[in-house]
Design a protein around this motif. Structure first.
Motif, PDB file in Angstrom:
ATOM      1  N   LEU A 131       0.929  -1.342   0.083  1.00 38.41           N
ATOM      2  CA  LEU A 131      -0.098   0.100   0.000  1.00 38.41           C
ATOM      3  C   LEU A 131       0.709   1.273  -0.136  1.00 38.41           C
ATOM      4  CD1 LEU A 131      -2.854  -0.816   2.365  1.00 38.41           C
ATOM      5  CD2 LEU A 131      -2.934  -0.451  -0.088  1.00 38.41           C
ATOM      6  N   THR A 132       2.105   1.206   0.484  1.00 41.13           N
ATOM      7  CA  THR A 132       3.037   2.212   0.343  1.00 41.13           C
ATOM      8  C   THR A 132       3.768   2.417  -0.828  1.00 41.13           C
ATOM      9  OG1 THR A 132       4.818   0.948   1.573  1.00 41.13           O
ATOM     10  CG2 THR A 132       3.429   2.329   2.955  1.00 41.13           C
ATOM     11  N   GLY A 133       3.359   1.671  -1.646  1.00 38.09           N
ATOM     12  CA  GLY A 133       4.264   1.386  -3.002  1.00 38.09           C
ATOM     13  C   GLY A 133       5.550   0.770  -3.056  1.00 38.09           C
ATOM     14  N   GLY A 134       5.583  -0.133  -2.121  1.00 41.32           N
ATOM     15  CA  GLY A 134       7.035  -1.004  -1.812  1.00 41.32           C
ATOM     16  C   GLY A 134       6.562  -2.557  -2.007  1.00 41.32           C
ATOM     17  N   ILE A 135       7.554  -3.301  -1.568  1.00 40.55           N
ATOM     18  CA  ILE A 135       7.348  -4.556  -1.796  1.00 40.55           C
ATOM     19  C   ILE A 135       8.346  -5.400  -0.907  1.00 40.55           C
ATOM     20  CG2 ILE A 135       8.941  -5.174  -3.797  1.00 40.55           C
ATOM     21  CD1 ILE A 135       6.594  -6.992  -4.749  1.00 40.55           C
ATOM     22  N   ASP A 136       8.006  -6.424  -0.296  1.00 40.04           N
ATOM     23  CA  ASP A 136       8.743  -7.086   0.778  1.00 40.04           C
ATOM     24  C   ASP A 136       9.209  -8.502   0.536  1.00 40.04           C
ATOM     25  OD1 ASP A 136      10.317  -7.851   3.030  1.00 40.04           O
ATOM     26  OD2 ASP A 136       8.886  -7.257   4.510  1.00 40.04           O
ATOM     27  N   LEU A 137      10.297  -8.744  -0.009  1.00 42.09           N
ATOM     28  CA  LEU A 137      10.656  -9.978  -0.342  1.00 42.09           C
ATOM     29  C   LEU A 137      11.303 -10.728   0.522  1.00 42.09           C
ATOM     30  CD1 LEU A 137      12.474  -9.285  -4.118  1.00 42.09           C
ATOM     31  CD2 LEU A 137       9.813 -10.174  -3.651  1.00 42.09           C
ATOM     32  N   SER A 138      11.473 -10.236   1.695  1.00 42.54           N
ATOM     33  CA  SER A 138      11.996 -11.129   2.959  1.00 42.54           C
ATOM     34  C   SER A 138      11.069 -11.685   3.860  1.00 42.54           C
ATOM     35  CB  SER A 138      12.884 -10.001   3.685  1.00 42.54           C
ATOM     36  OG  SER A 138      12.204  -8.961   4.410  1.00 42.54           O
TER      37      SER A 138
ATOM     38  N   VAL B  89      -7.353  -6.700  13.004  1.00 43.12           N
ATOM     39  CA  VAL B  89      -6.212  -5.812  13.758  1.00 43.12           C
ATOM     40  C   VAL B  89      -5.920  -4.793  12.468  1.00 43.12           C
ATOM     41  CG1 VAL B  89      -4.124  -5.352  14.739  1.00 43.12           C
ATOM     42  CG2 VAL B  89      -5.759  -7.245  15.563  1.00 43.12           C
ATOM     43  N   GLY B  90      -5.201  -5.402  11.571  1.00 41.55           N
ATOM     44  CA  GLY B  90      -4.857  -4.829  10.163  1.00 41.55           C
ATOM     45  C   GLY B  90      -6.054  -3.798   9.684  1.00 41.55           C
TER      46      GLY B  90
ATOM     47  N   TYR C 166      -8.867   3.033  10.771  1.00 44.04           N
ATOM     48  CA  TYR C 166      -9.126   4.064  11.719  1.00 44.04           C
ATOM     49  C   TYR C 166      -8.048   4.819  12.383  1.00 44.04           C
ATOM     50  CZ  TYR C 166     -13.759   1.757  11.384  1.00 44.04           C
ATOM     51  OH  TYR C 166     -15.017   1.389  10.941  1.00 44.04           O
ATOM     52  N   ARG C 167      -6.746   4.329  12.070  1.00 41.74           N
ATOM     53  CA  ARG C 167      -5.740   5.029  12.795  1.00 41.74           C
ATOM     54  C   ARG C 167      -4.945   5.926  11.884  1.00 41.74           C
ATOM     55  NH1 ARG C 167      -6.546   5.197  17.558  1.00 41.74           N
ATOM     56  NH2 ARG C 167      -4.417   5.711  17.652  1.00 41.74           N
ATOM     57  N   ALA C 168      -4.311   6.910  12.305  1.00 37.62           N
ATOM     58  CA  ALA C 168      -3.507   7.825  11.619  1.00 37.62           C
ATOM     59  C   ALA C 168      -2.437   7.024  10.686  1.00 37.62           C
ATOM     60  CB  ALA C 168      -2.908   8.761  12.445  1.00 37.62           C
ATOM     61  N   LEU C 169      -1.795   6.254  11.272  1.00 41.60           N
ATOM     62  CA  LEU C 169      -0.797   5.465  10.386  1.00 41.60           C
ATOM     63  C   LEU C 169      -1.452   4.793   9.108  1.00 41.60           C
ATOM     64  CD1 LEU C 169       1.839   4.062   9.962  1.00 41.60           C
ATOM     65  CD2 LEU C 169       1.050   2.107  11.582  1.00 41.60           C
ATOM     66  N   GLY C 170      -2.569   4.452   9.300  1.00 41.21           N
ATOM     67  CA  GLY C 170      -3.176   3.772   8.236  1.00 41.21           C
ATOM     68  C   GLY C 170      -3.512   4.725   6.923  1.00 41.21           C
ATOM     69  N   ARG C 171      -4.186   5.808   7.441  1.00 43.61           N
ATOM     70  CA  ARG C 171      -4.268   6.919   6.695  1.00 43.61           C
ATOM     71  C   ARG C 171      -2.909   7.586   5.911  1.00 43.61           C
ATOM     72  NH1 ARG C 171      -7.879   8.142  10.792  1.00 43.61           N
ATOM     73  NH2 ARG C 171      -6.524   9.714  11.949  1.00 43.61           N
ATOM     74  N   ALA C 172      -1.958   7.474   6.820  1.00 41.60           N
ATOM     75  CA  ALA C 172      -0.587   7.927   6.034  1.00 41.60           C
ATOM     76  C   ALA C 172      -0.221   6.801   5.412  1.00 41.60           C
ATOM     77  CB  ALA C 172       0.501   8.150   7.221  1.00 41.60           C
ATOM     78  N   ILE C 173      -0.342   5.736   5.677  1.00 45.14           N
ATOM     79  CA  ILE C 173       0.315   4.722   4.453  1.00 45.14           C
ATOM     80  C   ILE C 173      -0.570   4.752   3.186  1.00 45.14           C
ATOM     81  CG2 ILE C 173      -0.131   2.265   4.017  1.00 45.14           C
ATOM     82  CD1 ILE C 173       0.700   1.667   6.912  1.00 45.14           C
TER      83      ILE C 173
ATOM     84  N   ARG D 255       9.233   7.562   8.201  1.00 43.92           N
ATOM     85  CA  ARG D 255       8.609   6.684   9.466  1.00 43.92           C
ATOM     86  C   ARG D 255       7.417   5.781   9.087  1.00 43.92           C
ATOM     87  NH1 ARG D 255       4.334   7.697  12.533  1.00 43.92           N
ATOM     88  NH2 ARG D 255       4.332   7.019  14.818  1.00 43.92           N
ATOM     89  N   THR D 256       6.713   6.227   8.095  1.00 40.79           N
ATOM     90  CA  THR D 256       5.601   5.646   7.605  1.00 40.79           C
ATOM     91  C   THR D 256       6.196   4.292   7.216  1.00 40.79           C
ATOM     92  OG1 THR D 256       4.376   7.666   7.344  1.00 40.79           O
ATOM     93  CG2 THR D 256       3.696   5.409   6.020  1.00 40.79           C
ATOM     94  N   LYS D 257       7.102   4.357   6.133  1.00 39.02           N
ATOM     95  CA  LYS D 257       7.757   3.064   5.551  1.00 39.02           C
ATOM     96  C   LYS D 257       8.435   1.916   6.570  1.00 39.02           C
ATOM     97  CE  LYS D 257       8.740   2.666   1.376  1.00 39.02           C
ATOM     98  NZ  LYS D 257       7.965   1.897   0.466  1.00 39.02           N
ATOM     99  N   ILE D 258       9.008   2.685   7.582  1.00 36.04           N
ATOM    100  CA  ILE D 258       9.555   1.846   8.773  1.00 36.04           C
ATOM    101  C   ILE D 258       8.424   1.223   9.408  1.00 36.04           C
ATOM    102  CG2 ILE D 258      10.741   1.761  10.580  1.00 36.04           C
ATOM    103  CD1 ILE D 258      12.444   4.014   9.537  1.00 36.04           C
ATOM    104  N   MET D 259       7.437   1.762   9.717  1.00 31.66           N
ATOM    105  CA  MET D 259       6.403   1.266  10.382  1.00 31.66           C
ATOM    106  C   MET D 259       5.874   0.257   9.738  1.00 31.66           C
ATOM    107  SD  MET D 259       6.269   2.319  13.349  1.00 31.66           S
ATOM    108  CE  MET D 259       4.591   1.741  13.841  1.00 31.66           C
TER     109      MET D 259
END
Length: 350
Positions: A75-82, A207-208, A214-221, A240-244
């Motif tokens: 959702l942040t435009g990234g991808i996690d291969l790990s 939870v996700g 409903y959380r600010a982190l979600g809106r930021a993502i 910070r958003t990417k790290i979270m």
């Protein structure tokens, strides 16, 4: 700021027909799941049984939990291969702590209590995710390259932790060092007939969903994935958003790793090999945009179930494993083609 996942479609004459069309397009993953289940129910009498349904949910739980964490990253435009490597490392660390006496700085701590060992394993997952996010945010490295590198590194660390052997080893099991029953139950047990691993996957999904909705982190993502420059201007800390997001991905990977330990009653450094691709496929099948800004964990949960149903159905139909790989690949390609067509339709493009 209007989130990409919450944009309303432009109204048009004959609104009822437009709404039905939009519902059909947006509900594509769930509709595909229903059609697949109906087809397999007619193709084999062994599919639509209660035991088989529970078997599918148990098999899908691991992929679903990985996919939920992967959704945050995509959702942040990234991808996690790990993620699969993180799951393996967290599982290996936890099982080593549960079965091997620990000596540190000259002090003998013995075998750690199960809650502490599990907490450390989950912490390892969070730390790996934070490392991924920090590398990407600090050095501006493409997510694909950064996580491809850490995937290899983490597999190597897991090999060092386990000395290349399964844990617990035959010798340690013979000496009485076994995994706690609660961990085994989490991976292979049931509650009221429902697999506990499926219940855990559902809780993680809820939870996700709450965080994203409903959380600010979600809106930021959503903002970072939808329009990074606009998010920066709005005062959102992109790094910070990417790290979270990566920390959440690492935590869910660790949870998935512990569930796999419960299913296998052991851990090894090469476990879950290739599961990162299945998790990404589940996210894409669930309707999340690979370019970020649109999607959600419920769709990813449905995508993971679709993969589980497809694998189970092909096995029941006695399809060769070679052909199964071809069918699975074709399904992913067709879903992506449909998804791109859907987005062009809903955006009014050609």
């Amino acid at each position: 700021m209007e989130m990409a996942s919450q944009r309303s479609l432009p109204s048009a004459p004959g609104g009822a027909g437009t709404r039905y069309r939009d519902l059909l397009l947006r509900g594509g993953p769930f509709i595909a799941l229903v059609i697949l289940c109906v087809f397999l129910s007619m193709a084999t009498p062994h599919f639509a049984t209660l035991d088989n349904m529970f078997n599918i949910t148990r098999q899908s739980a691991f992929t679903a939990i990985l996919a939920i964490g992967q959704t945050f990253v995509i959702l942040t435009g990234g991808i996690d291969l790990s993620v699969a490597a993180v799951a393996a490392l967290s599982a290996c660390v936890t099982t080593v702590l549960l079965t091997t006496p620990i000596t540190l700085f000259g002090y003998d701590f013995g075998i750690l209590p199960a809650p502490l060992a599990i907490a450390i394993g989950l912490g390892v997952g969070c730390a790996c995710g934070a490392l991924n996010g920090w590398i990407i945010a600090r050095f501006k490295i493409p997510d694909f390259i950064a996580t491809l590198g850490t995937m290899t590194v983490l597999r190597g660390v897991a090999l060092i932790v386990t000395d290349g052997l399964p844990v617990p080893s035959f010798q340690s099991m013979s000496s009485g060092a076994a995994l706690p029953s609660a961990l085994i139950q989490a991976g292979s047990g049931s509650m009221l007939g429902i697999p506990i691993s499926a219940i855990i996957a559902l809780i993680v999904a809820l939870v996700g969903f709450y965080i994203l909705r409903y959380r600010a982190l979600g809106r930021a993502i959503f903002a970072v994935g939808g329009n990074r420059e606009a998010a920066r201007v709005a005062g959102i800390d992109i790094g910070r958003t990417k790290i979270m997001a990566y920390m959440i991905s690492g935590l869910t990977a660790a949870i998935a790793g512990l569930i796999m330990v419960g299913r296998l009653n052991s851990a090894n450094a090469l476990m879950a090999d290739g599961e990162e691709l299945r998790a990404i496929a589940a996210v894409v099948i669930g309707g999340t945009n690979l370019f970020g800004g649109e999607g959600g964990v419920i769709g990813s949960l449905v995508g993971a179930v679709i993969i589980g149903v497809l694998n189970n159905g092909l096995n029941l139909l006695n399809v060769s494993p070679f052909w199964q790989r071809i069918v699975q690949g074709l399904v992913i390609v067709l879903v992506v083609i449909f998804d791109q067509w859907r987005r062009r339709k809903t955006s009014g493009g050609n």
